[in-house]
Design a protein around this motif. Sequence first.
Motif, mmCIF file in Angstrom:
data_model
loop_
_atom_site.group_PDB
_atom_site.id
_atom_site.type_symbol
_atom_site.label_atom_id
_atom_site.label_comp_id
_atom_site.label_asym_id
_atom_site.label_seq_id
_atom_site.Cartn_x
_atom_site.Cartn_y
_atom_site.Cartn_z
ATOM 1 N N GLY A 54 0.890 -1.255 -0.051
ATOM 2 C CA GLY A 54 -0.249 -0.079 0.118
ATOM 3 C C GLY A 54 0.892 1.383 -0.052
ATOM 4 N N ASP A 55 2.391 1.237 -0.018
ATOM 5 C CA ASP A 55 2.824 2.259 0.208
ATOM 6 C C ASP A 55 2.936 2.967 -1.393
ATOM 7 O OD1 ASP A 55 3.438 2.135 2.896
ATOM 8 O OD2 ASP A 55 5.623 1.690 2.567
ATOM 9 N N SER A 56 3.055 4.297 -1.107
ATOM 10 C CA SER A 56 3.082 5.080 -2.454
ATOM 11 C C SER A 56 4.382 5.048 -3.445
ATOM 12 C CB SER A 56 2.802 6.734 -2.262
ATOM 13 O OG SER A 56 1.580 6.673 -1.637
ATOM 14 N N LEU A 63 2.824 10.680 -7.726
ATOM 15 C CA LEU A 63 2.422 9.301 -7.406
ATOM 16 C C LEU A 63 2.209 8.427 -8.747
ATOM 17 C CD1 LEU A 63 1.366 7.101 -5.361
ATOM 18 C CD2 LEU A 63 -0.898 8.241 -5.792
ATOM 19 N N LYS A 66 1.284 1.941 -6.276
ATOM 20 C CA LYS A 66 1.253 1.408 -5.016
ATOM 21 C C LYS A 66 1.807 0.011 -4.781
ATOM 22 C CE LYS A 66 -1.434 4.565 -2.909
ATOM 23 N NZ LYS A 66 -1.032 5.430 -1.504
ATOM 24 N N VAL A 82 4.054 -3.688 -8.073
ATOM 25 C CA VAL A 82 3.462 -2.526 -8.125
ATOM 26 C C VAL A 82 2.402 -2.463 -8.987
ATOM 27 C CG1 VAL A 82 3.751 0.027 -8.877
ATOM 28 C CG2 VAL A 82 5.578 -1.428 -7.625
ATOM 29 N N GLN A 85 -1.296 3.419 -9.819
ATOM 30 C CA GLN A 85 -2.237 4.475 -8.980
ATOM 31 C C GLN A 85 -1.882 5.949 -9.297
ATOM 32 O OE1 GLN A 85 -4.314 3.172 -6.299
ATOM 33 N NE2 GLN A 85 -5.253 5.361 -6.229
ATOM 34 N N GLU A 87 -2.990 10.241 -8.647
ATOM 35 C CA GLU A 87 -3.530 11.351 -7.673
ATOM 36 C C GLU A 87 -5.007 11.720 -8.027
ATOM 37 O OE1 GLU A 87 -2.669 11.999 -4.859
ATOM 38 O OE2 GLU A 87 -0.705 11.788 -4.493
#
Length: 537
Positions: A54-56, A63, A66, A82, A85, A87
């Motif tokens: 879940g880390d960016s 971004l 995730k 990965v 994702q 913004e």
Amino acid sequence: MQKKLLKVNPSDNVIVALTDLSQGENLNFEGNEITTLTSVKAKHKIAEKDFAVGDSIVMYGVLVGKAFFPIKKGEVITTENVKHQSEKVTEKQTTLSWSPPNVEKWKDKTFLGYHREDGQVGTSNVWLFFPLVFCENKNIEKLKDIFERELLPKKEDPYQLFLRSLINDKSENPKPETVEENNTLNNIEVKFITHQGGCGGIRQDAEGLARLLAGYVNNPNVAGATVLSLGCQNLQVEIFKRVLNEINPNFNKEILIYEQQQIGTVDKMLPMVIKDSYEAIKRANQIERKPAPLSKLTIGLECGGSDGFSGISANPSLGVVSDIMVALGAKTILAEFPELCGVEQELMDRCVDETKANKFLSLMKAFEKSVVDAGSGFDMNPSPGNIKDGLITDAMKSAGAAKKGGTAPIVDVLDYGEYISESGLNLLNTPGNDAECTTALVGSGATVVLFTTGLGTGMGNPIAPVLKISSNTQLAEKMNDIIDVNAGEIISGTKSINDVAEDIINYIIEVASGRIVSKADQQRQDVFIPWKRGVSL
């Protein structure tokens, strides 16, 4: 010695491998000791730190994904660990300031172009044949064969000769012989386009095709046109004329239009078309190149077959070119909306007003909705070739693709088929598909297209030169028959982004003046594929 690693933006938490790295290689990057956990191919990215699920994932300062699984420091970023994702954007937040580059060395430069009465200046002088409906494709193809047989050099195809040598069981492939070309028309090109539209789809598709074709005729690279219509199709002659008048009320180029259902047989129509067109072509041949300032250029910005170096070499070079051209008063066009996903906020904040920003966001959302309604999504945009060469999410690909637009303010946002009117950087709503994008850029007025590639593509356009800029030197050497300018020297450290941008501008001037023929034009890569947005009825 070439650098091994690069961080594109100080806020990034992934690092680009500039060369192939071995498993277990110990690297000191900006004071951070990193050990590669596996072998790493050049162009791919490694984790600068440990990531939890879940880390960016941040690259280019935005971004881009995730973490789908835990990722250890020094591990390669992949499509498995990965996921895409980006913004979420809802409104313009600010207006970004811009400091134009110093253009003192360019302000007095000129190119030799074709001046049209409406003030536009072309880089080519083309007489264009096209149909309003696919039913006339056969007649356009017949005309193409007739005119090219008489106007182009008579040269046997080397591949035809190769097959002949195999049939005759000869070990040596005979050399093609060229007969001297017809030099009476040395100041005009005759080009032909066909398409699969004009009828059978929804009325909006016919209207959109009419606007695209009208844009081609209005493009200053075109001196005039021969248009064939069947008669009963959705794209009626009156629609084409109306749209052309909307684009340019002062349009006064010569256009010859023929409707087969009114004239009768092909044997009756084609001699008439040939005679009238040849006389018009001879008149267009009298137009000569004259000096024009660089502000008269309209430059399309595009990428295709991108790789992990595109966003750090070729695309930023185009960004510098775009900024210089904008500072000189020229027009530039950044397209491919699916490849702007994830950088919408920056682009909205660069729009000169809220109306333009809202139009951009509205077009982006409508485009994305249509893709989702079709059972897909922008996250499916990266191609197998993109992924293989390090572009693993759409946001990562987009953040690098957007670099082509430089940093200048966005003066206008155009929907597909709208013709450019504002000097400065414009956004154009097109697919990421190379052929559909190039077709649209030229239909909106681009007189030169700059096309970056990391994997290689030979595609061109019937009326505008398409210049290929390679992101890496290996491609430039391997496919030198399609690459015009090599930006790979940025990766090796032998040239800067500004150096390559200067190379590109000098090359544009030579091509726009007719002193150099682009690689795509040398191979007659005349690709024309409209974007079909509706359904068939």
